[in-house]
Design a protein around this motif. Structure first.
Motif, PDB file in Angstrom:
ATOM      1  N   ALA A   1      58.774  50.440  43.767  1.00 16.51           N
ATOM      2  CA  ALA A   1      57.508  50.981  43.878  1.00 16.51           C
ATOM      3  C   ALA A   1      57.094  50.164  44.931  1.00 16.51           C
ATOM      4  O   ALA A   1      57.089  48.743  45.039  1.00 16.51           O
ATOM      5  CB  ALA A   1      56.721  50.503  42.661  1.00 16.51           C
TER       6      ALA A   1
ATOM      7  N   ASP B   1      55.862  54.836  36.179  1.00 12.98           N
ATOM      8  CA  ASP B   1      55.346  56.286  36.132  1.00 12.98           C
ATOM      9  C   ASP B   1      54.463  56.671  35.200  1.00 12.98           C
ATOM     10  O   ASP B   1      54.339  57.844  34.619  1.00 12.98           O
ATOM     11  CB  ASP B   1      56.594  57.138  36.118  1.00 12.98           C
TER      12      ASP B   1
ATOM     13  N   LYS C   1      53.241  52.426  39.079  1.00  9.60           N
ATOM     14  CA  LYS C   1      54.459  53.307  39.853  1.00  9.60           C
ATOM     15  C   LYS C   1      55.633  53.098  39.311  1.00  9.60           C
ATOM     16  O   LYS C   1      56.672  54.314  38.929  1.00  9.60           O
ATOM     17  CB  LYS C   1      54.585  52.788  41.069  1.00  9.60           C
TER      18      LYS C   1
END
Length: 429
Positions: free
Chosen positions: A227, A332, A329
């Motif tokens: 990320a 997710d 991130k």
């Protein structure tokens, strides 16, 4: 004539980086276009042969032998065909030499346009073929020029622009600067192949790590998730296929030199290396460290809430929200940081009970370990029982306490005579 023709072909081959046979095919196409412009029609089937010396070209019209001619541009009767070949049967194709003595100005202009167009198409096709095989790879390039925020990259045979959204925010570019770029995709367009290059793609970090860290190249250490907040911070999770190899230590390197080399390549972007886990809660807690997370709640619609004490909230969110953004991130998922006081009293009490239970277990484990450490191993010594009792009475429970003592020293212990001292000394040494 011969030298000029060959020189022209050789020059095109060198300048355009095209195979010689491709250039010759382009020239043949130009002759076809010129002939059709001055002497033929678009429908005619024309072929061109170049002499080995290049001094001349021969133009042929190709016709199919038929019983009854319906299209004079493509067909010829059997009777007429016998004028050109001795034996001609229905269905055969014959080649008739129709080479003109010279071409007109308009035909020559048409041939020039064909050559320019075909050369461009051939260049695009070669370019597409060369770079298509390099998708998902690291590309070494050089900055060609910089105009305001427009950065143009020299990839050898092509100069393309590095899109603004693919530039690392705050990174300074200058002509002649050498860069490493990630080639994501190569897409065909009407204007030629479009190379999707980037300095911000997460896989740029992955490829740089592969170069810097042998364990990743060998496949022993795996980069699982990445990320990025390009130019600012990056979080990666790594795992090891070999229990003897520490994945974090392999990535960081001695005194942090390995990860530092990668950071230097991406404008000083800070990289946090975490141990990978499939447990989302555990991964979330690691990603939000050093903040202490009290409660994690996974909700519907791919959302998760993390509850922290008020003083831990700034740590969890991070500067300008980068910590929570990168953690989101990695998982997710859409992540919200909330105050512990926002929980209901029942949820708070449940957390406190779990915390108390965990602390009790930890204390119990520590006591057991301490107890185990304090257990006597004197009984295992090969000495008479009376001497064991004497040692225990003197509170000498561990054989390590006796290391380094001489026979004379051991005799000073109450209940240990010379025989006992010699037995003990022999047993511990």
């Amino acid at each position: 004539m011969q030298s000029q023709f060959n020189a022209a072909i050789n020059q095109l081959v060198a300048e355009k980086n095209l195979p010689r046979d491709v250039v010759e095919d382009i020239i043949k196409s130009a002759f076809k276009a010129a002939y059709k412009k001055d002497f033929g029609t678009r429908e005619q089937n024309i072929d061109v042969e170049l002499s080995e010396s290049g001094e001349m070209s021969t133009v042929f019209q190709i016709l199919t032998v038929v019983e009854k001619v319906e299209d004079a541009d493509l067909e010829i009767s059997a009777e007429e065909a016998l004028k050109y070949v001795k034996k001609a049967t229905i269905g055969d194709e014959i080649r008739i030499d129709v080479t003109p003595m010279e071409y007109g100005r308009i035909a020559a202009q048409s041939a020039k346009q064909v050559i320019i167009q075909k050369l461009q198409e051939a260049e695009r096709e070669i370019l597409y073929t060369n770079f298509k095989d390099r998708e998902n790879e690291l590309i070494h390039a050089q900055v060609h020029r910089v105009q305001n925020e427009h950065v143009f990259i020299d990839l050898g045979k092509i100069i393309i622009e590095l899109p603004r959204e693919s530039q690392i925010r705050g990174e300074k570019y200058y002509a002649g600067q050498r860069l490493k770029l990630y080639l994501d995709k190569v897409v065909k367009t009407s204007k030629g192949p479009k190379l999707m290059i980037s300095r911000t793609h997460p896989n740029l970090v992955r490829k740089l790590l592969e170069i810097e860290i042998p364990e990743i190249t060998e496949g022993t250490v795996v980069v699982n998730k990445i990320a990025r907040d390009p130019g600012v911070r990056c979080k990666i999770t790594v795992s090891s296929n070999d229990p003897k190899i520490d994945p974090i230590g392999s990535c960081v390197g001695q005194k942090g030199v390995r990860v530092q080399n990668v950071m230097d390549e991406i404008a000083g972007e800070r990289i946090d290396v975490l141990v990978h886990t499939d447990d989302n809660e555990q991964l979330l807690r690691a990603a939000l460290a050093p903040a202490q997370i009290n409660v994690v709640k996974f909700l519907e619609n791919n959302r998760v809430e993390a509850y922290v004490e008020e003083d831990q909230r700034p740590l969890a969110i991070g500067r300008k929200g980068q910590n929570v953004r990168l953690a989101s991130k990695l998982l997710d998922m859409e992540l919200d940081i909330k105050n512990f006081d926002d929980l209901s009293s029942e949820e708070k009490q449940e957390f406190l009970d779990k915390k108390a239970t965990a602390e009790a277990k930890a204390n119990e484990k520590a006591e057991v370990e301490t107890s185990t450490e304090s257990e006597s191993d004197v009984d295992a010594l090969t000495i008479d029982q009376q001497y064991k009792d004497a040692l225990l009475e003197a509170n000498l429970n561990q054989s390590m306490q006796l290391k380094g003592l001489s026979v004379t020293d051991l005799q000073t212990i109450e209940g240990i005579d010379e025989t006992g001292a010699e037995q003990i000394f022999k047993a511990i040494n």
